[in-house]
Design an enzyme around this catalytic site. Structure first.
Site, PDB file in Angstrom:
ATOM      1  N   LYS A  38       0.856  -1.194   0.000  1.00 22.22           N
ATOM      2  CA  LYS A  38       0.000   0.000   0.000  1.00 22.22           C
ATOM      3  C   LYS A  38       0.885   1.234   0.000  1.00 22.22           C
ATOM      4  O   LYS A  38       1.992   1.200   0.509  1.00 22.22           O
ATOM      5  CB  LYS A  38      -0.856   0.016   1.272  1.00 22.22           C
ATOM      6  CG  LYS A  38      -1.876  -1.060   1.337  1.00 22.22           C
ATOM      7  CD  LYS A  38      -2.307  -1.329   2.767  1.00 22.22           C
ATOM      8  CE  LYS A  38      -1.323  -2.225   3.471  1.00 22.22           C
ATOM      9  NZ  LYS A  38      -1.651  -2.516   4.865  1.00 22.22           N
ATOM     10  N   ASP A  48      -5.003  -1.295   8.404  1.00 19.90           N
ATOM     11  CA  ASP A  48      -5.733  -2.446   8.967  1.00 19.90           C
ATOM     12  C   ASP A  48      -7.066  -2.631   8.237  1.00 19.90           C
ATOM     13  O   ASP A  48      -7.480  -3.757   7.932  1.00 19.90           O
ATOM     14  CB  ASP A  48      -6.042  -2.227  10.458  1.00 19.90           C
ATOM     15  CG  ASP A  48      -4.810  -1.826  11.260  1.00 19.90           C
ATOM     16  OD1 ASP A  48      -3.696  -2.231  10.865  1.00 19.90           O
ATOM     17  OD2 ASP A  48      -4.964  -1.103  12.261  1.00 19.90           O
ATOM     18  N   GLY A  74      -0.473   4.859   0.610  1.00 26.77           N
ATOM     19  CA  GLY A  74      -1.386   5.980   0.807  1.00 26.77           C
ATOM     20  C   GLY A  74      -2.299   6.182  -0.387  1.00 26.77           C
ATOM     21  O   GLY A  74      -2.869   5.226  -0.929  1.00 26.77           O
ATOM     22  N   ALA A  75      -2.419   7.439  -0.819  1.00 24.42           N
ATOM     23  CA  ALA A  75      -3.332   7.762  -1.920  1.00 24.42           C
ATOM     24  C   ALA A  75      -2.695   7.491  -3.280  1.00 24.42           C
ATOM     25  O   ALA A  75      -3.333   7.647  -4.318  1.00 24.42           O
ATOM     26  CB  ALA A  75      -3.743   9.224  -1.820  1.00 24.42           C
TER      27      ALA A  75
HETATM   28  P1  ADP Z   1      -0.515   2.314   6.539  1.00 28.51           P
HETATM   29  O1  ADP Z   1      -1.663   2.901   7.322  1.00 28.51           O
HETATM   30  O2  ADP Z   1      -0.380   0.841   6.681  1.00 28.51           O
HETATM   31  O3  ADP Z   1       0.774   3.089   6.633  1.00 28.51           O
HETATM   32  P2  ADP Z   1      -1.149   3.633   4.023  1.00 28.51           P
HETATM   33  O4  ADP Z   1      -0.810   4.980   4.557  1.00 28.51           O
HETATM   34  O5  ADP Z   1      -0.537   3.233   2.745  1.00 28.51           O
HETATM   35  O6  ADP Z   1      -0.909   2.423   5.003  1.00 28.51           O
HETATM   36  O7  ADP Z   1      -2.729   3.607   3.883  1.00 28.51           O
HETATM   37  C1  ADP Z   1      -3.428   2.398   3.738  1.00 28.51           C
HETATM   38  C2  ADP Z   1      -4.508   2.571   2.699  1.00 28.51           C
HETATM   39  O8  ADP Z   1      -5.366   3.645   3.093  1.00 28.51           O
HETATM   40  C3  ADP Z   1      -3.990   2.940   1.334  1.00 28.51           C
HETATM   41  O9  ADP Z   1      -3.666   1.796   0.575  1.00 28.51           O
HETATM   42  C4  ADP Z   1      -5.171   3.667   0.744  1.00 28.51           C
HETATM   43  O10 ADP Z   1      -6.074   2.732   0.198  1.00 28.51           O
HETATM   44  C5  ADP Z   1      -5.813   4.334   1.951  1.00 28.51           C
HETATM   45  N1  ADP Z   1      -5.411   5.745   2.046  1.00 28.51           N
HETATM   46  C6  ADP Z   1      -4.492   6.309   2.866  1.00 28.51           C
HETATM   47  N2  ADP Z   1      -4.423   7.652   2.676  1.00 28.51           N
HETATM   48  C7  ADP Z   1      -5.337   7.948   1.714  1.00 28.51           C
HETATM   49  C8  ADP Z   1      -5.804   9.167   1.071  1.00 28.51           C
HETATM   50  N3  ADP Z   1      -5.295  10.371   1.360  1.00 28.51           N
HETATM   51  N4  ADP Z   1      -6.769   9.053   0.144  1.00 28.51           N
HETATM   52  C9  ADP Z   1      -7.313   7.864  -0.183  1.00 28.51           C
HETATM   53  N5  ADP Z   1      -6.935   6.700   0.380  1.00 28.51           N
HETATM   54  C10 ADP Z   1      -5.971   6.726   1.314  1.00 28.51           C
END
Ligand code: ADP
Length: 303
Positions: free
Chosen positions: A221, A254, A223-224
């Site tokens: 993953k 999670d 984030g966005a």
């Molecule tokens: P973790 O919380 O494990 O560090 P991420 O920051 O990659 O993981 O976020 C997990 C998931 O949350 C991403 O794969 C995405 O689907 C979603 N996500 C996180 N931030 C955003 C955002 N700004 N806009 C849309 N989806 C988001």
């Protein structure tokens, strides 16, 4: 009915509403995944595997699991210990600070407290936090259980969720994380985890590190920006719709894992599962706290 067992620790969560009042709920990485997985897949038996105490908060947690329709066949009572606890303080700029009281919690004794065996399990999920809180003897017991489960055809899912302070040192964390990867059929390596733990600065470095472990499905993953999934030799890049007004990113990863696995267990393809996981995560980050109310959740995600 397919059976999923999720192993780890859930804690009491206290959040400051204002200067004087605290809101209480229950959360923890693996528990958050269990909640969102079950909400997304009513047709799957989701069992939480942990130890709780004999304190009143442990009883409240059991009741809460009932409300979430999470199975408690593998919840054991360690009467000499309590449920772990953490507190979140949000300052006026929205910055969150966490304080933990989890050392020696009941969950740290899960493998010492358990009786009997895990049976007829289709999928077993655990994280780097589930591993970190155990002593070495219990970690060894866990790997014996993983071996038995694998030999029965159970698929193993691992999310490293690296928390530096829970480990003695990074070498110890790397050793056990790699051992967990060596058992995994599905892995959710986090970019931040791999940067801190292994110094990996991009997805290719993560894939290269994991190549020798022969993991069927590796989901990264970011984030966005989007989700990368490597399955055998196929590489999928799944776009994510950006949430502009993020309220609280707690449990984003999670929740993604819960949605992703709910879809995969229900026969969804890799790309369907990644899109659905992203939709669940986008919903969760639009609300405060790790576990949003069922009512709000089901207003976005069809039950
Ligand atoms: P973790 O919380 O494990 O560090 P991420 O920051 O990659 O993981 O976020 C997990 C998931 O949350 C991403 O794969 C995405 O689907 C979603 N996500 C996180 N931030 C955003 C955002 N700004 N806009 C849309 N989806 C988001």
């Amino acid at each position: 009915m397919k059976k999923m067992v999720i192993f780890g620790e859930c804690m009491v969560e206290l959040v400051n509403r204002d200067q004087e009042n605290l809101a209480k709920s229950f959360a923890g990485d693996t528990y958050n995944t269990a909640v969102y997985l079950k909400r997304c897949a009513k047709n799957i038996s989701v069992q939480y595997f942990t130890a709780i105490g004999a304190d009143f908060l442990s009883d409240e947690f059991l009741f809460r699991m009932g409300e979430e329709e999470i199975g408690t066949d593998y919840v054991y009572r360690c009467r000499a210990r309590n449920l772990g606890l953490y507190m979140v303080r949000t300052d006026k700029h929205g910055e969150r600070t966490f304080a933990y009281w989890r050392n020696g919690s009941a969950a740290t004794q899960t493998l010492n407290t358990m009786t009997g065996k895990l049976v007829d399990v289709d999928m077993f999920y655990f994280s780097g936090i589930s591993l970190a809180i155990l002593d070495d003897a219990q970690r060894e017991k866990l790997f014996v259980i993983l071996d038995e489960l694998k030999s029965q055809g159970c698929r193993i899912v691992f999310d490293p969720n690296y928390r530096e302070r829970l480990w003695m040192n990074p070498e110890e964390a790397r050793k056990w994380t790699d051992r967990a990867y060596s058992m995994a059929d599905i892995a959710f390596p986090g970019g931040d985890d791999h940067l801190t733990l292994y110094g990996h600065t991009d997805t290719d470095a993560i894939f290269a590190h994991l190549a020798p472990f022969d993991i069927g499905e590796v989901v990264v993953k970011n984030g966005a920006i989007g989700v990368h999934v490597l399955q055998e030799n196929a590489h999928y890049i799944v776009p994510v719709e950006r949430v502009e007004k993020v309220v609280d990113t707690t449990a984003a990863g999670d929740a993604f894992n819960g949605g992703y696995l709910a879809s995969r267990l229900s026969g969804g393809s890799i790309t369907d599962a990644a899109s659905f996981g992203a939709k669940v995560a986008a919903t969760v980050i639009s609300y405060p706290g790790a576990i949003m109310t069922k009512e709000a959740f089901f207003s976005h995600i069809a039950p």
